[in-house]
Write a protein that holds these residues in place. Structure first.
Motif, short mmCIF file in Angstrom:
data_model
loop_
_atom_site.label_atom_id
_atom_site.label_comp_id
_atom_site.label_asym_id
_atom_site.label_seq_id
_atom_site.Cartn_x
_atom_site.Cartn_y
_atom_site.Cartn_z
N THR A 10 0.80 -1.22 0.00
CA THR A 10 0.00 0.00 0.00
C THR A 10 0.84 1.28 0.00
O THR A 10 0.30 2.37 -0.08
CB THR A 10 -0.92 0.02 1.25
N THR A 34 0.94 -7.20 1.53
CA THR A 34 0.81 -6.72 2.91
C THR A 34 0.75 -5.20 2.94
O THR A 34 1.29 -4.53 2.07
CB THR A 34 1.96 -7.19 3.83
N GLY A 35 0.07 -4.70 3.96
CA GLY A 35 -0.03 -3.26 4.16
C GLY A 35 -0.16 -2.96 5.63
O GLY A 35 0.10 -3.83 6.48
N ASN A 38 -3.80 1.36 5.62
CA ASN A 38 -4.58 1.64 4.41
C ASN A 38 -5.28 0.38 3.90
O ASN A 38 -4.95 -0.18 2.86
CB ASN A 38 -3.63 2.21 3.34
N GLY A 97 9.11 -3.79 0.59
CA GLY A 97 8.75 -2.38 0.45
C GLY A 97 8.12 -1.77 1.69
O GLY A 97 7.45 -0.75 1.61
N VAL A 99 8.38 0.31 5.15
CA VAL A 99 9.28 1.39 5.57
C VAL A 99 9.79 1.12 6.98
O VAL A 99 9.05 0.64 7.83
CB VAL A 99 8.58 2.78 5.46
N ALA A 102 10.97 -2.25 10.58
CA ALA A 102 9.92 -3.28 10.56
C ALA A 102 10.00 -4.15 9.30
O ALA A 102 9.45 -5.24 9.26
CB ALA A 102 8.54 -2.61 10.64
N ASN A 121 13.58 -1.71 0.99
CA ASN A 121 13.78 -1.43 2.41
C ASN A 121 15.28 -1.37 2.73
O ASN A 121 15.90 -2.35 3.15
CB ASN A 121 13.09 -2.52 3.24
N GLY A 202 6.97 8.09 -0.11
CA GLY A 202 6.32 8.12 1.20
C GLY A 202 6.84 9.29 2.02
O GLY A 202 7.92 9.83 1.76
N ILE A 205 10.51 8.93 3.95
CA ILE A 205 11.72 9.04 3.12
C ILE A 205 11.83 10.44 2.52
O ILE A 205 12.94 10.94 2.29
CB ILE A 205 11.78 7.92 2.04
P1 NDP Z 1 5.45 4.33 2.40
O1 NDP Z 1 5.32 5.01 3.70
O2 NDP Z 1 4.82 4.95 1.21
O3 NDP Z 1 4.88 2.83 2.52
C1 NDP Z 1 5.27 1.99 3.56
C2 NDP Z 1 4.56 0.67 3.50
O4 NDP Z 1 4.86 -0.10 4.67
C3 NDP Z 1 3.04 0.79 3.49
O5 NDP Z 1 2.50 -0.33 2.84
C4 NDP Z 1 2.70 0.76 4.98
O6 NDP Z 1 1.34 0.41 5.21
C5 NDP Z 1 3.65 -0.31 5.44
N1 NDP Z 1 4.04 -0.21 6.83
C6 NDP Z 1 4.24 0.90 7.57
N2 NDP Z 1 4.65 0.59 8.81
C7 NDP Z 1 4.70 -0.76 8.86
C8 NDP Z 1 5.04 -1.69 9.90
N3 NDP Z 1 5.41 -1.29 11.13
N4 NDP Z 1 5.00 -3.02 9.61
C9 NDP Z 1 4.61 -3.44 8.38
N5 NDP Z 1 4.27 -2.61 7.38
C10 NDP Z 1 4.32 -1.28 7.61
O7 NDP Z 1 7.00 4.08 2.17
P2 NDP Z 1 7.80 4.07 0.79
O8 NDP Z 1 7.11 3.20 -0.20
O9 NDP Z 1 8.17 5.44 0.42
O10 NDP Z 1 9.16 3.36 1.24
C11 NDP Z 1 9.24 1.96 1.48
C12 NDP Z 1 10.70 1.57 1.60
O11 NDP Z 1 11.33 1.78 0.34
C13 NDP Z 1 11.50 2.42 2.59
O12 NDP Z 1 12.48 1.62 3.17
C14 NDP Z 1 12.15 3.48 1.73
O13 NDP Z 1 13.34 3.97 2.28
C15 NDP Z 1 12.42 2.67 0.46
N6 NDP Z 1 12.51 3.47 -0.76
C16 NDP Z 1 11.43 4.18 -1.18
C17 NDP Z 1 11.49 4.92 -2.35
C18 NDP Z 1 10.27 5.62 -2.87
O14 NDP Z 1 10.29 6.08 -4.01
N7 NDP Z 1 9.18 5.71 -2.13
C19 NDP Z 1 12.74 5.04 -3.12
C20 NDP Z 1 13.81 4.23 -2.60
C21 NDP Z 1 13.70 3.48 -1.45
P3 NDP Z 1 0.16 1.54 5.26
O15 NDP Z 1 0.58 2.69 4.42
O16 NDP Z 1 -1.03 0.78 4.72
O17 NDP Z 1 -0.03 1.91 6.71
#
Ligand code: NDP
Ligand code: MG
Length: 392
Positions: A10, A34-35, A38, A97, A99, A102, A121, A202, A205
């Motif tokens: 998500t 998984t999410g 959301n 993916g 954040v 976790a 991640n 997100g 980040i």
């Molecule tokens: P987002 O905040 O957009 O998404 C995070 C995801 O993890 C969501 O699905 C969220 O669920 C879920 N989540 C949040 N907390 C937890 C938890 N405690 N346990 C399990 N799932 C959880 O993050 P990004 O997509 O931006 O980033 C994800 C990873 O990718 C990070 O490590 C980031 O550094 C890395 N990254 C991201 C980039 C990007 O373009 N976004 C680029 C390069 C690296 P929900 O939203 O449903 O609550």
């Protein structure tokens, strides 16, 4: 059919991954998505991709997820243990993916199947790089970088000998406050820190990009993934975010990787590796772009970079401590408890308080040692936050 699982479906990385999978439904069988909170999006994705299992990491969100997927035949589950169970279901390709720290345990577990772990991640490598790489080797699994800079380096190394690499240069946009006067940074608001000049990502980040804690994590990620000495890894500010990284070789050649700021390139590369496939990303028109700019990061604007250098010197569990303290400081900034520039102060204070801990420089034996250091660093960072807020 390739069996795929997406952790953090998500999120920003997750949505981009879902987008690519949804374009070729005949090629993929979706094992699990998984999410977190959301739930509506997770349910929508699960139905669109005909996933077998949908998991929310929050037990209190399970009822909503179950209701949203009632009658679809899609299994649901909730909680951190359910994430591990999702990782236990065999898949050929797994997106990491989530954040934050976790994301470590589910991705680590998924390596047991000897599958391919597409690693967005970065916290997994920062907190437990040697353990993660050893686990992949032990199970014949493949880890592919998804962070744009690391994907770029990886692509630059295809067919090359790592021993011929003289340096790796990762680029940084400079974030939201690149051009702000230094004295204004302390008053930067959450809304201001949550906008990125080039990338849509997100919130966490995005703020980490403004403070360059993101680039700090990426320095460590580079060191852990490619095994190069920290002194050979450089950061350069490149406001356009079109050159993602460069690899310098012993003969003086510097190979650059260019592309639009669209994560579907790096995700798609990992999805199709070792082949290349058509991807729905814009093509760069260099003549229209005209010029690319580069300059050195100012250490006063980005103190996080020096902290990362210190962490790379210490190694061992220092990465776990650094990341946890950073997450705690970021939480405090998001909650409005500390200012933007206080985040680096909190992380530095937490690292300083742990400097005397004999365990800090010792390689992690297993994930439990990593989690213990993560916990301790959050306690220390919490104390530093309280000390700062007491002063104001
Ligand atoms: P987002 O905040 O957009 O998404 C995070 C995801 O993890 C969501 O699905 C969220 O669920 C879920 N989540 C949040 N907390 C937890 C938890 N405690 N346990 C399990 N799932 C959880 O993050 P990004 O997509 O931006 O980033 C994800 C990873 O990718 C990070 O490590 C980031 O550094 C890395 N990254 C991201 C980039 C990007 O373009 N976004 C680029 C390069 C690296 P929900 O939203 O449903 O609550
Ligand atoms: Mg990156």
């Amino acid at each position: 059919m390739r069996r795929v699982t997406i952790f953090g479906a998500t999120g920003s990385i997750g949505e981009n991954t879902v987008d690519l999978i949804a374009r070729r439904p005949e090629a993929y069988e979706v094992v699990a998505l998984t999410g977190g909170r959301n739930v509506a999006r997770l349910a929508r994705q699960a139905m669109a991709l005909r996933a077998r299992l949908a998991v929310t990491c929050h037990p209190e969100c399970h009822a909503d997820l179950r209701e949203a997927l009632a009658g679809t035949g899609i299994e649901t589950a909730a909680g951190p243990d359910a994430l591990i169970e999702a990782a236990d279901r065999p898949a050929d390709w797994v997106m990491s993916g989530i954040v934050g720290a976790a994301g470590l345990a589910p991705g680590f577990r998924a390596l047991r199947h000897g599958s391919t772990l597409a690693l967005a991640n970065k916290e997994s490598l920062v907190t437990a790089g040697p353990l993660l790489m050893a686990e992949a080797r032990a199970h014949g699994a493949t880890i592919l970088p998804v962070d744009s800079e690391h994907s770029a380096v990886f692509q630059g190394l295809v067919g090359e000998d790592i021993a011929a690499v003289e340096r790796i240069v990762i680029t940084a946009s400079g974030g939201a406050f690149r051009d702000w006067p230094l004295e204004r940074l302390a008053d930067a608001t959450l809304a201001e820190a949550s906008t990125h000049p080039n990338w849509a990502m997100g919130q966490r980040i995005t703020i980490d990009s403004a403070s360059m804690f993101n680039k700090s994590l990426e320095l460590i990620e580079t060191r852990e993934f490619f095994g190069v000495e920290p002194s050979r890894i450089e950061v350069v500010i490149h406001p356009e975010s079109l050159v993602h990284a460069l690899v310098g070789f012993r003969d003086g050649a510097l190979m650059a990787h260019l592309g639009p700021p669209d994560m579907r390139h790096a995700i798609g590369y990992a999805l199709n590796w070792p082949e290349r496939a058509d991807l729905p990303v814009a093509r760069l028109d260099l003549a229209a772009i005209g010029q690319l700019n580069f300059h050195a990061p100012d250490p006063r604007r980005y103190p996080a970079l020096a902290l990362a250098r210190q962490v790379m010197e210490t190694r061992g569990l220092a990465g776990a401590a650094f990341n946890a303290a950073k997450e705690c400081a970021l939480d405090a900034f998001i909650a409005g408890r500390i200012g933007f520039t206080d985040m680096a102060r909190v992380v530095e204070a937490a690292l300083d308080s742990l400097a005397g801990d004999p365990g800090l420089g010792i390689p992690a034996e297993n994930l439990d040692t990593v989690f213990a250091m993560d916990h301790l660093a959050r306690v220390r960072a919490g104390e530093a936050v309280r000390a700062l807020t007491a002063r104001t």
